[in-house]
Every structure is written in C-alpha cells, then in structure tokens.
Design a protein around this motif. Structure first.
Motif, PDB file in Angstrom:
ATOM      1  N   ARG A 139       1.065  -1.385   0.024  1.00 33.00           N
ATOM      2  CA  ARG A 139       0.565   0.374   0.246  1.00 33.00           C
ATOM      3  C   ARG A 139       1.507   1.212  -0.093  1.00 33.00           C
ATOM      4  NH1 ARG A 139      -5.148   1.434   4.169  1.00 33.00           N
ATOM      5  NH2 ARG A 139      -5.923   2.946   2.938  1.00 33.00           N
ATOM      6  N   GLU A 140       2.086   1.449   0.761  1.00 40.10           N
ATOM      7  CA  GLU A 140       2.541   2.400   1.080  1.00 40.10           C
ATOM      8  C   GLU A 140       3.313   3.131  -0.550  1.00 40.10           C
ATOM      9  OE1 GLU A 140       5.718   2.131   3.671  1.00 40.10           O
ATOM     10  OE2 GLU A 140       3.988   2.095   5.912  1.00 40.10           O
ATOM     11  N   GLU A 141       3.621   1.537  -1.260  1.00 43.59           N
ATOM     12  CA  GLU A 141       4.352   2.064  -2.370  1.00 43.59           C
ATOM     13  C   GLU A 141       3.811   2.175  -3.919  1.00 43.59           C
ATOM     14  OE1 GLU A 141       5.463  -0.822  -1.054  1.00 43.59           O
ATOM     15  OE2 GLU A 141       7.100  -0.602  -0.799  1.00 43.59           O
ATOM     16  N   GLY A 142       1.679   2.414  -2.859  1.00 45.76           N
ATOM     17  CA  GLY A 142       0.610   3.310  -4.045  1.00 45.76           C
ATOM     18  C   GLY A 142       0.190   1.724  -5.081  1.00 45.76           C
ATOM     19  N   LEU A 143       0.092   0.794  -4.268  1.00 50.95           N
ATOM     20  CA  LEU A 143      -0.214  -0.430  -5.490  1.00 50.95           C
ATOM     21  C   LEU A 143      -1.649  -0.025  -4.465  1.00 50.95           C
ATOM     22  CD1 LEU A 143       1.762  -3.690  -4.681  1.00 50.95           C
ATOM     23  CD2 LEU A 143       1.294  -1.881  -6.774  1.00 50.95           C
ATOM     24  N   THR A 144      -2.856  -0.867  -5.527  1.00 56.55           N
ATOM     25  CA  THR A 144      -4.124  -0.884  -5.355  1.00 56.55           C
ATOM     26  C   THR A 144      -4.329  -2.144  -4.474  1.00 56.55           C
ATOM     27  OG1 THR A 144      -4.912  -1.771  -7.052  1.00 56.55           O
ATOM     28  CG2 THR A 144      -5.434   0.350  -6.956  1.00 56.55           C
ATOM     29  N   GLU A 145      -5.505  -2.332  -3.902  1.00 62.76           N
ATOM     30  CA  GLU A 145      -5.812  -3.699  -2.926  1.00 62.76           C
ATOM     31  C   GLU A 145      -5.287  -4.970  -4.174  1.00 62.76           C
ATOM     32  OE1 GLU A 145      -7.992  -6.255   0.248  1.00 62.76           O
ATOM     33  OE2 GLU A 145      -8.720  -4.338  -0.457  1.00 62.76           O
ATOM     34  N   ARG A 146      -6.287  -4.756  -5.079  1.00 63.51           N
ATOM     35  CA  ARG A 146      -6.258  -5.971  -6.421  1.00 63.51           C
ATOM     36  C   ARG A 146      -4.689  -5.945  -7.021  1.00 63.51           C
ATOM     37  NH1 ARG A 146     -10.794  -9.093  -6.753  1.00 63.51           N
ATOM     38  NH2 ARG A 146     -12.099  -8.095  -7.051  1.00 63.51           N
ATOM     39  N   GLU A 147      -3.926  -4.322  -7.562  1.00 64.04           N
ATOM     40  CA  GLU A 147      -2.569  -4.627  -7.497  1.00 64.04           C
ATOM     41  C   GLU A 147      -1.944  -5.498  -6.501  1.00 64.04           C
ATOM     42  OE1 GLU A 147      -2.492  -0.991 -10.055  1.00 64.04           O
ATOM     43  OE2 GLU A 147      -1.730  -0.410  -8.177  1.00 64.04           O
ATOM     44  N   SER A 148      -2.091  -5.303  -5.538  1.00 63.57           N
ATOM     45  CA  SER A 148      -1.602  -6.393  -4.232  1.00 63.57           C
ATOM     46  C   SER A 148      -1.783  -7.631  -4.304  1.00 63.57           C
ATOM     47  CB  SER A 148      -1.902  -5.429  -3.215  1.00 63.57           C
ATOM     48  OG  SER A 148      -1.202  -6.122  -1.917  1.00 63.57           O
ATOM     49  N   GLU A 149      -3.345  -7.888  -4.506  1.00 65.58           N
ATOM     50  CA  GLU A 149      -3.464  -8.825  -4.322  1.00 65.58           C
ATOM     51  C   GLU A 149      -3.103 -10.197  -5.121  1.00 65.58           C
ATOM     52  OE1 GLU A 149      -7.917 -11.899  -3.608  1.00 65.58           O
ATOM     53  OE2 GLU A 149      -8.013  -9.701  -5.249  1.00 65.58           O
ATOM     54  N   ILE A 150      -3.534  -9.274  -6.724  1.00 62.38           N
ATOM     55  CA  ILE A 150      -1.989  -9.778  -7.336  1.00 62.38           C
ATOM     56  C   ILE A 150      -0.438 -10.738  -7.824  1.00 62.38           C
ATOM     57  CG2 ILE A 150      -1.999 -10.335 -10.599  1.00 62.38           C
ATOM     58  CD1 ILE A 150      -5.022  -8.847 -10.666  1.00 62.38           C
ATOM     59  N   LEU A 151      -0.326  -8.918  -7.323  1.00 62.93           N
ATOM     60  CA  LEU A 151       1.698  -9.598  -7.584  1.00 62.93           C
ATOM     61  C   LEU A 151       1.570 -10.434  -5.839  1.00 62.93           C
ATOM     62  CD1 LEU A 151       4.064  -8.583  -7.747  1.00 62.93           C
ATOM     63  CD2 LEU A 151       3.766  -6.606  -6.144  1.00 62.93           C
ATOM     64  N   ALA A 152       0.990 -10.728  -5.172  1.00 63.82           N
ATOM     65  CA  ALA A 152       0.365 -11.748  -4.243  1.00 63.82           C
ATOM     66  C   ALA A 152       0.559 -12.804  -4.783  1.00 63.82           C
ATOM     67  CB  ALA A 152       0.036 -11.449  -2.980  1.00 63.82           C
ATOM     68  N   LEU A 195      10.352 -11.541  -7.454  1.00 61.95           N
ATOM     69  CA  LEU A 195      11.914 -11.165  -6.943  1.00 61.95           C
ATOM     70  C   LEU A 195      11.417 -10.038  -5.744  1.00 61.95           C
ATOM     71  CD1 LEU A 195      14.543 -11.644  -5.153  1.00 61.95           C
ATOM     72  CD2 LEU A 195      15.261 -10.294  -7.063  1.00 61.95           C
ATOM     73  N   TRP A 196      10.944  -9.015  -5.940  1.00 56.77           N
ATOM     74  CA  TRP A 196       9.975  -7.787  -5.515  1.00 56.77           C
ATOM     75  C   TRP A 196       9.588  -8.314  -4.575  1.00 56.77           C
ATOM     76  CZ3 TRP A 196       6.438  -4.919  -3.479  1.00 56.77           C
ATOM     77  CH2 TRP A 196       6.901  -3.275  -3.408  1.00 56.77           C
ATOM     78  N   GLY A 197       8.036  -8.680  -4.999  1.00 55.08           N
ATOM     79  CA  GLY A 197       7.285  -9.249  -3.749  1.00 55.08           C
ATOM     80  C   GLY A 197       8.068 -10.389  -2.362  1.00 55.08           C
ATOM     81  N   VAL A 198       9.048 -11.041  -3.118  1.00 56.09           N
ATOM     82  CA  VAL A 198       9.552 -11.854  -1.873  1.00 56.09           C
ATOM     83  C   VAL A 198      10.247 -10.996  -0.163  1.00 56.09           C
ATOM     84  CG1 VAL A 198      11.014 -14.101  -1.512  1.00 56.09           C
ATOM     85  CG2 VAL A 198       9.868 -13.930  -3.397  1.00 56.09           C
ATOM     86  N   LEU A 203       4.317 -12.837   0.586  1.00 59.90           N
ATOM     87  CA  LEU A 203       4.675 -14.169   0.718  1.00 59.90           C
ATOM     88  C   LEU A 203       4.056 -14.745   1.869  1.00 59.90           C
ATOM     89  CD1 LEU A 203       7.960 -15.761   0.116  1.00 59.90           C
ATOM     90  CD2 LEU A 203       6.315 -16.060  -1.493  1.00 59.90           C
ATOM     91  N   PRO A 204       2.340 -15.729   1.681  1.00 59.21           N
ATOM     92  CA  PRO A 204       2.152 -15.651   3.239  1.00 59.21           C
ATOM     93  C   PRO A 204       2.821 -15.049   4.630  1.00 59.21           C
ATOM     94  CG  PRO A 204       1.147 -17.424   1.062  1.00 59.21           C
ATOM     95  CD  PRO A 204       2.916 -16.264   0.785  1.00 59.21           C
ATOM     96  N   ASP A 205       2.082 -15.176   5.213  1.00 59.54           N
ATOM     97  CA  ASP A 205       2.920 -15.550   7.180  1.00 59.54           C
ATOM     98  C   ASP A 205       1.867 -16.987   7.297  1.00 59.54           C
ATOM     99  OD1 ASP A 205       3.762 -12.791   7.208  1.00 59.54           O
ATOM    100  OD2 ASP A 205       1.778 -12.381   7.035  1.00 59.54           O
ATOM    101  N   ARG A 206       1.895 -17.024   8.388  1.00 59.79           N
ATOM    102  CA  ARG A 206       1.993 -18.587   9.344  1.00 59.79           C
ATOM    103  C   ARG A 206       2.362 -17.852  10.619  1.00 59.79           C
ATOM    104  NH1 ARG A 206       0.136 -23.274   8.309  1.00 59.79           N
ATOM    105  NH2 ARG A 206       0.612 -23.623   6.020  1.00 59.79           N
TER     106      ARG A 206
END
Length: 216
Positions: A139-152, A195-198, A203-206
C-alpha cells in the motif's frame, strides 16, 4: 448483550492487522478474539470473518474447513465483488453470509451483527469495488488492494490462468493489473516482480496474533 467474539482470518498478517484496526472503535459490539494468518482458529468464536485477499473467493477448501471447525459459530466471507456466483458457492460450502469490502467500519460491524443474529446474510457495498479501509502489502508503494492481491499470487508462483481462476477476474483485467504493478514497483519482467514481492512481504505469513498484545 455481550459483544460478538470474532476471529479475523487471512494469509497475511498486515491484512488482519488492518482489519482489526478498522474495528477497534467498536469493542463494545465486537471482540476480536483472534487474528489468524494462515493458521487454524484455536479459540471458540461466534463469527469468523474470512478476508478474501489473495485467497479463493469463498468457494474453496478454506471456507469448508472453517465451517467444519467446532470452535467456529458462523463463517462470513469478506470480499470485493459479491456477485451471485460467489454468494451461491460460499453458501453451498456452509458460509452464513457475505459482506462487501466497500462498507465503512460502522456498517461492517452492523453487518456482522446481522449475520450473527441470522437476519440479513448478504451485505453489498455502495456499488464500488474500491475498499474503504484495512491494509495490504504494497500500500505504501502505491499499489491498490487488487494490484497487491495479484502480485501476492504471482509471487507465490501462480500463472495468469490460475490468477483468473482464483480471483474471478477476466484475463484482460489480470494483465492490466499486472502491468500496473510493474509500473509502480519499477520492474519489467515477471521474475523481477516475484523477487520484489519476496523481499517486500508478499509471501503468506504463518502466525496467530493475540489481539490484546497488539493494543498497548
């Protein structure tokens, strides 16, 4: 009347923490018993609010597993687009209700109460798919929730076809969101995006978070 004990469930800690922050001013009506990121619900709760961020749209194994948990009273799917297919499949798998992410916190709490009482099961938003609260990675990088979800999802290795199946979006919409992600995070290829996402929490938390430990 006692407050409703609620567990917030999503695979990402930042998401459940953001949702908990939305509900913090309503402690007399809802008590956040658990915040679960990719872990089973361990305490007895009245309602599980299952956040759909980077999760199947309410029609897969996660909802059935929550419904089968003897510690869970009712399962509510918290999603962007409450189309008829999502609602039908969520109900078929035992969900007691569906609530739109377009609702402000006050109406979200009222919707949880309504589903808990066995009244209105479906609470749609004001006609916009844009979420009004919570938090998400990027979010702080400007991604919308939908963009963030797809990047995840692509960070987890999903192909575009699997993203389509997971989110219910069209292939063209998925490609548009991916291009938006690339532009905002400054990458040109899928491998660079992964790589940026990692390295940025995609990546999911546990983890199971004790909510009272987070309120000091």
């Amino acid at each position: 009347m006692r407050s409703i004990r609620v567990a917030l469930v999503d695979d990402y800690e930042v998401v459940v923490q953001g949702l908990a922050a939305m509900l913090r001013n309503y402690r007399g009506r809802v008590e956040i018993a658990e915040l679960n990121a990719n872990t089973p619900v361990a305490e007895r709760v009245d309602v599980v609010l299952y956040d759909s961020f980077a999760n199947p749209r309410g029609d897969r194994d996660q909802v059935r597993e929550l419904v089968a948990n003897p510690r869970v009273g009712k399962v509510v799917v918290y999603a962007w687009d409450l189309d008829d297919a999502l609602i039908a499949t969520a109900r078929d798998n035992g969900a007691a209700g569906c609530i739109s992410k377009g609702l402000p916190a006050s109406r979200l709490v009222a919707a949880i109460e309504s589903v808990h009482r066995g009244e209105q099961a479906v609470h749609r938003g004001p006609g916009s798919a844009k979420p009004v609260g919570g938090d998400w990675p990027g979010r702080e990088e400007g991604l919308t929730e939908r963009e963030s979800e797809i990047l995840a999802l692509i960070t987890q290795g999903f192909s575009n076809a699997r993203v389509v199946d997971h989110t219910g979006l069209s292939i063209n919409s998925v490609k548009t969101h991916i291009r938006g992600c690339y532009r905002k995070i400054g990458v040109a290829t899928r491998s660079q995006a992964v790589l940026w996402g990692v390295t940025h929490g995609f990546l999911p938390d546990r983890v199971r978070i004790r909510p009272e430990a987070k309120q000091h």
